[in-house]
Structure formats: structure tokens, C-alpha cells
Design a protein around this motif. Structure first.
Motif, PDB file in Angstrom:
ATOM      1  N   GLY A 105       6.877 -13.286 -63.781  1.00 28.81           N
ATOM      2  CA  GLY A 105       7.883 -13.561 -62.705  1.00 28.81           C
ATOM      3  C   GLY A 105       7.353 -13.263 -61.869  1.00 28.81           C
ATOM      4  O   GLY A 105       6.528 -12.292 -60.795  1.00 28.81           O
ATOM      5  N   SER A 106       8.289 -13.389 -59.656  1.00 29.22           N
ATOM      6  CA  SER A 106       8.670 -12.614 -59.154  1.00 29.22           C
ATOM      7  C   SER A 106       8.618 -11.415 -58.380  1.00 29.22           C
ATOM      8  O   SER A 106       9.388 -10.559 -59.533  1.00 29.22           O
ATOM      9  N   VAL A 107       7.903 -10.631 -57.754  1.00 31.55           N
ATOM     10  CA  VAL A 107       7.889  -9.637 -57.664  1.00 31.55           C
ATOM     11  C   VAL A 107       9.007 -10.017 -55.814  1.00 31.55           C
ATOM     12  O   VAL A 107       8.994  -9.872 -54.737  1.00 31.55           O
ATOM     13  N   GLU A 108      10.006  -9.576 -56.598  1.00 34.34           N
ATOM     14  CA  GLU A 108      11.718  -9.620 -55.414  1.00 34.34           C
ATOM     15  C   GLU A 108      11.751  -8.087 -54.386  1.00 34.34           C
ATOM     16  O   GLU A 108      12.188  -7.329 -55.734  1.00 34.34           O
ATOM     17  N   VAL A 109      11.722  -7.988 -53.592  1.00 33.61           N
ATOM     18  CA  VAL A 109      11.786  -7.023 -52.323  1.00 33.61           C
ATOM     19  C   VAL A 109      13.144  -7.378 -51.922  1.00 33.61           C
ATOM     20  O   VAL A 109      13.579  -8.265 -51.461  1.00 33.61           O
ATOM     21  N   GLU A 110      14.374  -6.178 -52.601  1.00 34.11           N
ATOM     22  CA  GLU A 110      15.989  -6.336 -52.173  1.00 34.11           C
ATOM     23  C   GLU A 110      15.906  -4.518 -51.427  1.00 34.11           C
ATOM     24  O   GLU A 110      15.996  -4.011 -51.798  1.00 34.11           O
ATOM     25  N   ILE A 111      16.245  -4.972 -50.227  1.00 34.65           N
ATOM     26  CA  ILE A 111      16.287  -3.681 -50.024  1.00 34.65           C
ATOM     27  C   ILE A 111      17.535  -3.371 -48.624  1.00 34.65           C
ATOM     28  O   ILE A 111      18.006  -4.830 -48.191  1.00 34.65           O
ATOM     29  N   PHE A 112      18.701  -2.516 -49.214  1.00 32.37           N
ATOM     30  CA  PHE A 112      19.683  -2.593 -48.321  1.00 32.37           C
ATOM     31  C   PHE A 112      19.406  -1.098 -47.209  1.00 32.37           C
ATOM     32  O   PHE A 112      19.464  -0.253 -47.491  1.00 32.37           O
ATOM     33  N   SER A 113      19.937  -1.378 -45.865  1.00 37.76           N
ATOM     34  CA  SER A 113      19.152  -0.498 -45.300  1.00 37.76           C
ATOM     35  C   SER A 113      19.825  -0.603 -43.451  1.00 37.76           C
ATOM     36  O   SER A 113      18.922  -1.196 -42.811  1.00 37.76           O
ATOM     37  N   ALA A 114      20.589  -0.080 -44.470  1.00 37.99           N
ATOM     38  CA  ALA A 114      21.772  -0.306 -42.576  1.00 37.99           C
ATOM     39  C   ALA A 114      21.104   0.436 -40.993  1.00 37.99           C
ATOM     40  O   ALA A 114      21.675   0.111 -40.022  1.00 37.99           O
ATOM     41  N   ALA A 115      20.941   1.709 -40.956  1.00 38.03           N
ATOM     42  CA  ALA A 115      20.371   2.096 -40.439  1.00 38.03           C
ATOM     43  C   ALA A 115      18.448   2.032 -39.547  1.00 38.03           C
ATOM     44  O   ALA A 115      18.883   2.223 -38.717  1.00 38.03           O
ATOM     45  N   ASN A 116      18.111   1.048 -40.581  1.00 37.52           N
ATOM     46  CA  ASN A 116      16.697   1.117 -40.313  1.00 37.52           C
ATOM     47  C   ASN A 116      15.861  -0.354 -40.794  1.00 37.52           C
ATOM     48  O   ASN A 116      16.613  -1.334 -39.022  1.00 37.52           O
ATOM     49  N   TRP A 117      16.136  -1.019 -41.833  1.00 35.96           N
ATOM     50  CA  TRP A 117      15.520  -2.383 -41.861  1.00 35.96           C
ATOM     51  C   TRP A 117      16.396  -3.471 -40.961  1.00 35.96           C
ATOM     52  O   TRP A 117      16.055  -4.378 -40.466  1.00 35.96           O
ATOM     53  N   TRP A 118      17.357  -3.535 -40.993  1.00 37.92           N
ATOM     54  CA  TRP A 118      18.238  -4.072 -41.274  1.00 37.92           C
ATOM     55  C   TRP A 118      18.691  -4.492 -39.363  1.00 37.92           C
ATOM     56  O   TRP A 118      19.235  -5.554 -39.514  1.00 37.92           O
ATOM     57  N   LYS A 119      18.346  -3.321 -38.632  1.00 34.64           N
ATOM     58  CA  LYS A 119      18.312  -3.498 -37.041  1.00 34.64           C
ATOM     59  C   LYS A 119      17.445  -3.759 -36.331  1.00 34.64           C
ATOM     60  O   LYS A 119      17.231  -4.213 -35.192  1.00 34.64           O
ATOM     61  N   ARG A 120      16.584  -4.318 -36.688  1.00 35.40           N
ATOM     62  CA  ARG A 120      15.426  -4.600 -37.096  1.00 35.40           C
ATOM     63  C   ARG A 120      14.791  -5.978 -36.941  1.00 35.40           C
ATOM     64  O   ARG A 120      15.140  -6.609 -37.647  1.00 35.40           O
ATOM     65  N   ASP A 121      13.736  -6.850 -36.127  1.00 34.59           N
ATOM     66  CA  ASP A 121      13.112  -8.193 -35.660  1.00 34.59           C
ATOM     67  C   ASP A 121      13.536  -8.722 -37.633  1.00 34.59           C
ATOM     68  O   ASP A 121      12.247  -8.168 -37.745  1.00 34.59           O
ATOM     69  N   PRO A 122      13.649  -9.095 -37.631  1.00 30.61           N
ATOM     70  CA  PRO A 122      13.834 -10.427 -39.255  1.00 30.61           C
ATOM     71  C   PRO A 122      12.071 -10.247 -39.385  1.00 30.61           C
ATOM     72  O   PRO A 122      11.753 -10.791 -40.714  1.00 30.61           O
ATOM     73  N   ASP A 123      11.351 -10.917 -38.739  1.00 28.43           N
ATOM     74  CA  ASP A 123      10.123 -11.103 -38.227  1.00 28.43           C
ATOM     75  C   ASP A 123       9.810 -10.295 -38.425  1.00 28.43           C
ATOM     76  O   ASP A 123       8.377 -10.531 -39.345  1.00 28.43           O
ATOM     77  N   GLU A 124       9.418  -9.178 -38.258  1.00 22.55           N
ATOM     78  CA  GLU A 124       9.208  -7.823 -37.984  1.00 22.55           C
ATOM     79  C   GLU A 124       8.698  -7.723 -39.942  1.00 22.55           C
ATOM     80  O   GLU A 124       7.897  -7.298 -39.949  1.00 22.55           O
ATOM     81  N   VAL A 125      10.113  -7.545 -40.210  1.00 21.42           N
ATOM     82  CA  VAL A 125      10.441  -7.328 -41.145  1.00 21.42           C
ATOM     83  C   VAL A 125       9.502  -7.508 -42.613  1.00 21.42           C
ATOM     84  O   VAL A 125       9.226  -7.107 -43.252  1.00 21.42           O
ATOM     85  N   LEU A 126       9.670  -9.313 -42.627  1.00 22.72           N
ATOM     86  CA  LEU A 126       9.059  -9.931 -43.368  1.00 22.72           C
ATOM     87  C   LEU A 126       7.503  -9.644 -43.113  1.00 22.72           C
ATOM     88  O   LEU A 126       6.981  -9.096 -43.854  1.00 22.72           O
ATOM     89  N   GLU A 127       6.936  -9.208 -41.774  1.00 19.61           N
ATOM     90  CA  GLU A 127       5.241  -9.461 -42.368  1.00 19.61           C
ATOM     91  C   GLU A 127       5.184  -7.119 -42.748  1.00 19.61           C
ATOM     92  O   GLU A 127       4.479  -7.730 -43.403  1.00 19.61           O
ATOM     93  N   VAL A 128       6.220  -6.296 -42.467  1.00 27.38           N
ATOM     94  CA  VAL A 128       5.893  -5.374 -42.987  1.00 27.38           C
ATOM     95  C   VAL A 128       6.375  -5.496 -44.278  1.00 27.38           C
ATOM     96  O   VAL A 128       5.208  -5.289 -45.258  1.00 27.38           O
ATOM     97  N   VAL A 129       7.099  -6.664 -44.850  1.00 30.44           N
ATOM     98  CA  VAL A 129       7.388  -6.486 -46.770  1.00 30.44           C
ATOM     99  C   VAL A 129       5.999  -7.269 -47.037  1.00 30.44           C
ATOM    100  O   VAL A 129       5.489  -7.047 -48.298  1.00 30.44           O
ATOM    101  N   LYS A 130       5.005  -8.289 -45.594  1.00 28.00           N
ATOM    102  CA  LYS A 130       4.752  -8.862 -46.980  1.00 28.00           C
ATOM    103  C   LYS A 130       3.008  -7.485 -47.116  1.00 28.00           C
ATOM    104  O   LYS A 130       2.457  -7.858 -48.601  1.00 28.00           O
ATOM    105  N   GLU A 131       3.061  -7.070 -46.042  1.00 26.69           N
ATOM    106  CA  GLU A 131       1.723  -5.854 -45.962  1.00 26.69           C
ATOM    107  C   GLU A 131       1.388  -5.122 -47.457  1.00 26.69           C
ATOM    108  O   GLU A 131       1.148  -4.394 -47.958  1.00 26.69           O
ATOM    109  N   ARG A 132       3.076  -4.793 -47.269  1.00 26.47           N
ATOM    110  CA  ARG A 132       4.062  -3.318 -48.149  1.00 26.47           C
ATOM    111  C   ARG A 132       3.329  -4.226 -49.724  1.00 26.47           C
ATOM    112  O   ARG A 132       3.599  -3.383 -50.407  1.00 26.47           O
TER     113      ARG A 132
END
Lengths: 279, 279
Positions: A247-274
Motif C-alpha cells: 500500500g501507500s507510504v503515508e506522510v503524517e507530520i504533527f509539527s506546530a512550531a515548524n511545518w504547520w507554520k510554513r506554506d503548504p505548497d512548500e511543505v508538499l514539495e519537501v514531502v515529495k522530495e524526501r
């Protein structure tokens, strides 16, 4: 092992990862725009956007649902509380069916208020899953028990190892399996053996990734982007895939101080790269 | 089960509990003044006050040492680092012998910097303990492996369950056992069975108490006073005593925002009361 760079369609975004700045419909559109083919939404987000609207947009973009978050929270201080939990879980099951999720994720709940009886809470969890399974099995919706890290034993989930989840699955029979989240299980000396055991019964229904940061500054909301912490994700994914998981590799990040504060488009780009490079 | 109210001499204070406002000599005097008959000091405190002065004052008051904190931190990035760890552990052993401690507590260490190889870190831990045991066994100093909560797997101890510690003990033989700290192990579904297993080989060398607060706001420094959290301490103590443990009940509370800020005399009064009533 699967070559993730060659299989972008295996990436799933748990919508918690970008929930602070986007509503669910924006997340669905955003994932489609980024070429992400699967998501795992949360109930409160679905309720907020309306299940019809969410379902319609998911189908429009042909997204897969690698899981629906979440049922569970079974233990309660009294029978009325347990009945409310059962009712709520049935609603979660109905929603998972409407949305066409691959499984309903179960975060099973911890100690009822005032209780120190962990054995009793665990017995209540098993009763709750057994009851939900009576509806889920004929409906064809798989239930995925997600063992949570032991630091959540008191307040979120008293199923804390894959061994415990496997034991419950074996007692309850078909239709119930496990969600393996590297964040929760990476430390477990029995992990490889218990993944293999879950695989032998074809019970691995979901695989979640993020990373364990050193130091970790918050018990709930300081999870890391894959590659930023100490979890050997490919090793664990190798075990999960050797156990038959496709099945899928599901990315689930709870990150109040970092990733949640960033532009979601940027977050998705980083997720895809990682996803391509470190998972 | 032992009646703690009738046995005040079984109470031990881990000196970390009052370390913020008292130096070690003050702690020794304070415990003596409060009728507390045992302590477990830390190496840095001993170094600061001088081991001769500490030892003399401990003997003057006839205090027992329920343990010496601590050896361990075995894994390192290279052989030079491992050699330094071995040397440091030998010094810890010598100090434990001078002080007449009942055992040397081992907090085994986590991943070396830059490493994600938990299996390798665990192998290094076992090698390190085996090496230290060659000195400790003929000297008659028991080594107590303290499994730490899985949330410390990366940075403090990669021995995270009593099962793991028991496995190491069985492989290494006489002279090495376990320290059971309720904070680290209370969540473990295998706890009762693994305590019994440790007891069958007479390997329970220490028993530590504090409490798990809900919510817990810091991974290291938000431990609770016994009775303020969710751990069923008497149940676990019952298991430990049924397994043959006859030693001290050692109170070890890391609490930067609460107990460490209070007057240590007040803290010791509360500890004594909770020891009698909730442990």
C-alpha cells in the motif's frame, strides 16, 4: 523493496500534515495539483467541509484514501461513555465507507479520567474493537489498530506495541489489522519480528512515516520531516514490504512550531522530495 | 506486600529530587534530619562535594546507598569514544565501591551522533556492559541496567523494556540485573511477566518511583510526585515484591517547573507522606 522514486503514486498525504493553513478541500486540490494521488483525511476536517463536498472532490481527482482518521477512543469511565464511544465509532465507520477509505484507523484511547487501571482500559479497547468489527466486517471496511508510542499510553492509546496489536488481531479474527507508523514503533526491539508476524496474517493495512527529532520538544506536536531525525525509515519500510505490504507510504507530520507554520505548497514539495530520497 | 508506613527505613531519596537547591552534603544532612535512611547520589554531585567528604558524611549518618547514578552511555561513533566510555565507567565503578553503593545504575546510552543504527547501538551497549562486568563482578559491585522509557531511545538509553534488559542479563550472567523505575516501564504490557522473570533470577537490584503526569509537558523534566499522576504504583510494587525484591523504594523526581523550585525540606515532607500513603 519498491523504488519510491519510480512510484510517486504510492505517496499519500495525511491531511494533518498541512491542516493548519489549508481546509480539506484546499488540501485535496493542493494534492491533485502536486501530483499526489492519495490522502488520509481526518474526521473533523471532513465534518467542516461537509462529507458530500469532500467525497465529490476526492472522486473528481481520483484520489485514493489510504486511511480515514480516525475511530477509537474506546475506554470510558462508565457504560454511558462506552455507549457514546460505540455510537461515534459507528459514525466513523459509515463515513469511511462513504469516502471509500482503504481502512479506518483506530487510535484506541487511554485511561478513562480518574483511572489508573491500564489492564481494564486495554480490555475495554478490545471489547470496543470487537463490537465495531461486527459492523465493519460485513461492510467490508478494514479496521487498522495503530499502536501509539508508549508516551501516549495514558491519554491517547493504551495499545503501545505492535505485539499487543497483533495479539488483539489474532483474538478478534478477520477484518482487523494494524497501521505501522514509524514514529510510534521505531524504538521497539521486537519490531522486525512483529512486522513479519503481522505480514504472515496479511494484517498490515497502513504504513505511516515522519521522523523522530533529537531533541523532541513536545510530546505531541514536534514530529519531524523524514530525514530530519533518527529513524531508519528505509529499514523499517523494507521489513514492512518484505512482510507483503503493497500500500501507500503515508506522510503524517504533527509539527506546530515548524511545518504547520510554513506554506503548504512548500511543505508538499519537501514531502515529495524526501519521499523520493530518504523514505 | 510490605507495609511502607511501618517501614520508613525502606525509603530512599534519589538526590536528583532535591538537587536544584541543595548540594550533596546538604542533601545528606537534610535526609538525616528527616529520618530518611537511604539515598542514591549522582556522580556530578559527588564530584562537586568531593567523594571523601560525601563518603564521610554518609557514613557518619549511617545512610544506605540504594544505588549510585550512574554508569552507562556506552555507544560511541568510534573506538576512541568507546574507550573513553569504558574508562569513565571504570571510574564510576570505583566511586560506587568507595561509597559502598548497593549497585551501580546503568543508563546505557542511545544512538551515537549521526547514527540511525539502533541495532548497532544496542550491540555496543551489551559489549560495554560485558566489559564493565569483568571489573564489577570480582569487586562485588552489582550492575543494574535501567530500561528507560522508549521516548529516550535516541538520546539516553536504547534499552527500553524490561524484556530487553532481562535478555541482556541472561546472556551476560551473574552480577548484572535491572533497576525497575515505574516511570519508564508502567505502560509495558509485558511488565508483570518480565518482573517475575527478573525475580526468578534474583536480578531486581533497584526499584524507583515517581509518577506520570497527564499532560506531561516536557520529555525529561516533568515527572510527577507519587500520587499526582496515573501510575498504579502499589500494583507494580506488589509485582516487584512478589518477585522477591526486598530493597529500598527510591524516589526519583525530575521536575524543573515544580518540585525543583520548592523548598527541599517541604519536598522531603511531601515525599515521606506520599511514600506512606500512595506507594
Amino acid at each position: 523493496m519498491r523504488d519510491l522514486a519510480a512510484h510517486p503514486e504510492l505517496l499519500s498525504i495525511n491531511t494533518a500534515t498541512v491542516r493548519e493553513r489549508w481546509g480539506l478541500l484546499e488540501i485535496i486540490e493542493g494534492c491533485a495539483r502536486h501530483g499526489i494521488r492519495a490522502i488520509a483525511p481526518w474526521r473533523d476536517q471532513v465534518a467542516k467541509s461537509g462529507i458530500e463536498a469532500a467525497s465529490k472532490l476526492i472522486r473528481k481527482h481520483g484520489l485514493k484514501l489510504s486511511g480515514y482518521c480516525r475511530g477509537g477512543m474506546f475506554p470510558a469511565a462508565d457504560e454511558a461513555g462506552r455507549a457514546r464511544a460505540r455510537d461515534d465509532n459507528r459514525r466513523a465507520l459509515d463515513e469511511a465507507l462513504i469516502l471509500g477509505a482503504e481502512c479506518l484507523i483506530l487510535v484506541v484511547g487511554g485511561l478513562p479520567p480518574g483511572s489508573k487501571d491500564l489492564a481494564d482500559a486495554r480490555a475495554q479497547v478490545e471489547d470496543g474493537i470487537a463490537s465495531l468489527l461486527e459492523q465493519a466486517r460485513p461492510a467490508g471496511m478494514k479496521l487498522a489498530i495503530e499502536p501509539l508510542h508508549p508516551m501516549y499510553a495514558a491519554d491517547r492509546a493504551c495499545v503501545n506495541t505492535l505485539a499487543q496489536a497483533n495479539d488483539i488481531c489474532e483474538r478478534l479474527g478477520d477484518g482487523v489489522g494494524v497501521a505501522v507508523d514509524v514514529y510510534h514503533v521505531w524504538w521497539d526491539p521486537a519490531l522486525e519480528a512483529e512486522i513479519a508476524r503481522a505480514g504472515r496474517s496479511r494484517r498490515i493495512y497502513a504504513f505511516h512515516v515522519c521522523d523522530w527529532l533529537v531533541p523532541t520538544t513536545d510530546l505531541l506536536l514536534d514530529r519531524g520531516m523524514m530525514g530530519d531525525g533518527v529513524i531508519d525509515i528505509p529499514r523499517i519500510r523494507g521489513w514492512v514490504e518484505a512482510a507483503g505490504f503493497k500500500g501507500s507510504v503515508e506522510v503524517e507530520i504533527f509539527s506546530a512550531a515548524n511545518w504547520w507554520k510554513r506554506d503548504p505548497d512548500e511543505v508538499l514539495e519537501v514531502v515529495k522530495e524526501r519521499y523520493r530520497t530518504v523514505c
